[in-house]
Write a protein that holds these residues in place. Sequence first.
Motif, short mmCIF file in Angstrom:
data_model
loop_
_atom_site.label_atom_id
_atom_site.label_comp_id
_atom_site.label_asym_id
_atom_site.label_seq_id
_atom_site.Cartn_x
_atom_site.Cartn_y
_atom_site.Cartn_z
N UNK A 88 -44.32 -33.37 41.56
CA UNK A 88 -43.65 -33.74 40.32
C UNK A 88 -44.42 -33.21 39.11
N UNK A 89 -43.67 -32.81 38.08
CA UNK A 89 -44.31 -32.41 36.82
C UNK A 89 -44.79 -33.66 36.10
N UNK A 90 -46.11 -33.74 35.88
CA UNK A 90 -46.67 -34.90 35.19
C UNK A 90 -46.55 -34.75 33.68
N UNK A 91 -46.84 -33.56 33.16
CA UNK A 91 -46.75 -33.31 31.72
C UNK A 91 -46.46 -31.84 31.46
N UNK A 92 -45.71 -31.58 30.39
CA UNK A 92 -45.47 -30.23 29.89
C UNK A 92 -46.01 -30.18 28.47
N UNK A 93 -46.88 -29.22 28.19
CA UNK A 93 -47.60 -29.18 26.93
C UNK A 93 -47.07 -28.14 25.94
N UNK A 94 -46.03 -27.40 26.32
CA UNK A 94 -45.49 -26.37 25.43
C UNK A 94 -43.97 -26.48 25.40
N UNK A 99 -46.63 -20.42 20.41
CA UNK A 99 -47.71 -19.46 20.57
C UNK A 99 -48.83 -20.11 21.37
N UNK A 100 -49.38 -19.38 22.33
CA UNK A 100 -50.47 -19.92 23.15
C UNK A 100 -51.61 -18.92 23.19
N UNK A 101 -52.80 -19.45 23.46
CA UNK A 101 -53.97 -18.62 23.66
C UNK A 101 -54.34 -18.62 25.13
N UNK A 102 -55.06 -17.61 25.56
CA UNK A 102 -55.48 -17.53 26.95
C UNK A 102 -56.23 -18.80 27.34
N UNK A 103 -55.81 -19.43 28.44
CA UNK A 103 -56.47 -20.65 28.91
C UNK A 103 -55.79 -21.93 28.45
N UNK A 104 -54.85 -21.85 27.52
CA UNK A 104 -54.13 -23.06 27.08
C UNK A 104 -53.32 -23.62 28.25
N UNK A 105 -53.28 -24.97 28.33
CA UNK A 105 -52.55 -25.63 29.41
C UNK A 105 -51.05 -25.57 29.13
N UNK A 174 -52.11 -22.64 33.40
CA UNK A 174 -52.64 -22.21 32.11
C UNK A 174 -52.11 -20.83 31.75
N UNK A 175 -52.16 -20.51 30.45
CA UNK A 175 -51.72 -19.19 29.97
C UNK A 175 -52.73 -18.13 30.38
N UNK A 176 -52.29 -17.04 31.02
CA UNK A 176 -53.22 -15.98 31.45
C UNK A 176 -53.72 -15.11 30.31
N UNK A 177 -52.96 -15.09 29.21
CA UNK A 177 -53.34 -14.29 28.03
C UNK A 177 -52.65 -14.89 26.80
N UNK A 178 -53.04 -14.43 25.64
CA UNK A 178 -52.44 -14.91 24.40
C UNK A 178 -51.05 -14.31 24.24
N UNK A 179 -50.11 -15.15 23.85
CA UNK A 179 -48.74 -14.67 23.69
C UNK A 179 -47.81 -15.78 23.25
N UNK A 180 -46.54 -15.64 23.61
CA UNK A 180 -45.49 -16.59 23.23
C UNK A 180 -44.77 -17.08 24.48
#
Length: 360
Positions: A88-94, A99-105, A174-180
Motif C-alpha cells: 500500500x502507498x503510505x504517503x505521496x510527497x509530490x 519541481x524536484x531535486x535529485x534524491x527528493x522523496x 526518490x527522484x533520480x535527477x533534478x526535474x519536473x
Amino acid sequence: MSMKWWTGSLFKRSLIVAMSTTIVFTSGCSLLPKEKEEEVLPEIVPAQISKKPEYEVTTANLVQGVPLTGKLISMEEETLYFTLNEKHIQDVYVKTGDKVQAGDIIAVLDVELLEKQLRNDRLAFRRDENEMKKTLRDRDTMEPLEFEEQQIQFEEKRQKLVDLEGEIAKATLVAPFSGTIVSLNVQKGDTVKAYDPIAIVADTSLITPASKLTKTELEKVAVGMEVEVTITGVGKLSGKVKQLPVKSTEQNNGGGGFPGGGNGENNKPERPEDFMLLDIPKLPKDLNRGTPVAINVITKRTENAIVVPPSTLRKIGSRTYVQIVDENGKREVDVQVGQQTATQVEILQGLKPGQKVVGQ
C-alpha cells in the motif's frame, strides 16, 4: 299635321330600337366567358457541350516524405516504480508539475510489518553476536568443522539482516535527477504491484519532438534525413533525424519487436531510446512535454519540377500521355512521369512550362 307627327314618331321608334340593340349587345358581351390569355412558352435554348478544363504547365518544389505522428518528450526522463509487490502507498510527497531535486522523496510504501520484523531480527542478532564472541574465545577447544559451521550460521543471519534492510529501503521512491514531475499515477492508500508506473520525472529544459516507429516506417528513415515538424500554436519547423529507436530484445532474437510495434512493448514504461529523436535548432522554449506533433521525414526533394494536375494524365496500356492545346488545336503528347502528390504530378519528359494541357 299628321304627317309631321308620323315622322317624329318614326324617329323616336328608330332611336328606341337602336338603344335597345346596343343594350342587348353590351349585355350579351358581358355574359360571354373571357377568353384565356395566350400562354407564354419558355424559350428553348440548345444544350451546350461542356468545355473540358485547361491547365497551364508550371514548375514547383516537390517533397516526398514519410508522414508520422509524435509528441514532445524530454531527452532526460525516467518512469519511476517500486520493486516490492502488493504494498500500500503510505504517503505521496509530490503532485504533477512539482519541481524536484535529485534524491527528493516521491512516495513511500507501508512496510510496517517488515520494519517490525527488522527490529526483532536486530535484537536476535545482538544475542547471536554475543554467542559468536564466546565461540571465538573457545575456538581452540572446538573441532575446526564445528567452528566453521557456527561461523557460517552467524554470517547467514547477518546477511538476512542486511537483505531485510535493503527490502525496507526499496519502500522509498526518490527522484533520480533534478526535474519536473510530469506524470503521477497513484495516491495515498493505493495498492501497487512491482514495476507498476508510479511517476515520471523529466528535465523539461531538454524537450524534443519524437515519434515511435513501426518496423515498416523504420525501414524508410535514416539518421540525418531532413524533417518538417508541425506543432500546434507554433507552426512548421525544420530539422533533422538525430537518433533512431533502439531495437528491442525481441527484435534481436528474431521476434520483430520494435518499440510501438505491437509486441507487448506498450505495457513497458517509455524511454527516450524507444523513440526516433529529432534535432530542431529553432525549437521554442517552454513547450509542454506530451504535446502532439506532426512529423514529415523528407525522403526526396525536387526543386523546380515541371508539374501538371493528376486529372490531365491519360493512359492506354503502358502509354501515358496528355492532350495539349495551342493555336493549332489539340494534340496528344507522350510524357514520362516522376514524383506524384495528391495535387501534382512531375513530368520528366514531354512538356515544358507555359504549355496548356486539357483535363478530363
